[in-house]
Enzyme design. Structure first.
Site, short mmCIF file in Angstrom:
data_model
loop_
_atom_site.label_atom_id
_atom_site.label_comp_id
_atom_site.label_asym_id
_atom_site.label_seq_id
_atom_site.Cartn_x
_atom_site.Cartn_y
_atom_site.Cartn_z
CB SER A 117 32.56 -3.76 51.81
OG SER A 117 33.88 -4.21 51.00
CE1 TYR A 127 30.57 -8.44 49.38
CE2 TYR A 127 32.18 -7.07 48.48
CZ TYR A 127 31.68 -7.81 49.76
OH TYR A 127 32.34 -7.60 50.87
#
Ligand code: NDP
Length: 250
Positions: free
Chosen positions: A145, A159
């Site tokens: 990501s 995250y």
């Protein structure tokens, strides 16, 4: 090019994974999808795979649970045969908070799925794909990501860090197994229009952050799928250990 190739996509009943599974079937792959609990969504993806004339199966399992991971691979072996390609896609965010308010259970779940589980999934895949283990060779694409480099302060620092682990993992893994016929790469999507934001309590996230995305919009799952399928294809034969951002310039 992709005849007789058998692909596993984890976390593929919805969102980016489902889009990759559908496009892979169009490109001639037989596809196993994994999902967490939404059986109806998983069945719909399998139906679409079959409409393309390919074999498709869905296997339920939490990719944060080593037993479920082992079962997933046994089912793929049994129902489809020896794997040639993996898209290591399953990932969760957890609810946003600052690090000093981080719930230990959220942290555990995110690391279990995004880091520990993702690495165990790759280990099982190597045992099937690697020529060292009698496999035919193939590809692995890890789902990272842009969060890994943006940091996500105030929102999802843990995250982001879990995806940072995926970036380092991709570099070393790619070098470890390229001599065994496995090309490993990663993709780093920016803001993509899926359920993940609503699942983490932020249904308006993409709309809210549109102004910080240079291209002026969030991405669609199909735009990620196109890049993943390219990385899996022979057209990417010299692409090893790359991490391709798909982020509209963010
Ligand atoms: P979604 O939330 O839209 O889709 C989740 C999918 O993963 C569903 O198929 C769900 O199954 C499955 N899933 C959820 N938890 C688990 C689990 N523990 N084990 C196995 N499967 C699970 O996610 P996205 O498509 O948005 O995200 C896919 C990947 O892309 C993730 O790794 C994410 O971190 C990454 N990513 C996403 C971005 C975005 O903006 N959307 C940006 C950058 C990266 P079920 O339907 O059964 O619940």
């Amino acid at each position: 090019m992709s005849s007789n190739r058998i692909l596993l996509v984890t976390g593929a009943s919805r969102g980016i994974g489902a889009s990759i599974a559908r496009l892979a079937a169009k490109r001639g792959y037989d596809v196993a999808i994994n999902y967490a609990g939404n059986e109806a969504a998983a069945k719909a993806v399998v139906e679409d795979i079959k409409k393309e004339g390919r074999r498709g199966i869905a296997v339920k399992g939490n990719m944060g649970n080593p037993r479920d991971i082992a079962n997933l691979f046994q089912e793929v072996d049994r129902q489809l045969g020896r794997l040639t390609d993996l898209v290591n896609n399953a990932g969760i965010m957890g609810f946003p908070s600052r690090v000093d308010a981080l719930d230990p259970q959220t942290l555990k779940e995110v690391i279990d799925v995004n880091v520990t589980g993702a690495m165990l999934v790759v280990g099982e895949a190597i045992k099937r794909i690697s020529t060292k283990h009698g496999g035919r060779g193939g590809t692995i694409v890890n789902m990272s990501s842009m969060a890994a480099v943006l940091g996500m302060a105030g929102d999802y620092v843990w995250y982001a860090a879990s995806k940072g682990a995926m970036n380092s993992f991709t570099v070393g893994l790619a070098r470890e197994v390229i001599g065994e016929g496995i090309r490993v790469n990663a993709v780093s999507p920016g803001l993509i229009n899926t359920d993940i934001h609503a699942s983490a309590g932020q249904p308006d996230r993409a709309e809210r952050l549109k102004s910080v995305i240079p291209i002026g919009r969030f991405g669609e799952p199909g735009e990620v799928a196109q890049t993943v399928l390219y990385l899996m294809s022979d057209e990417a034969s010299y692409v090893v250990g790359a991490n391709v951002s798909i982020s509209g310039g963010r």
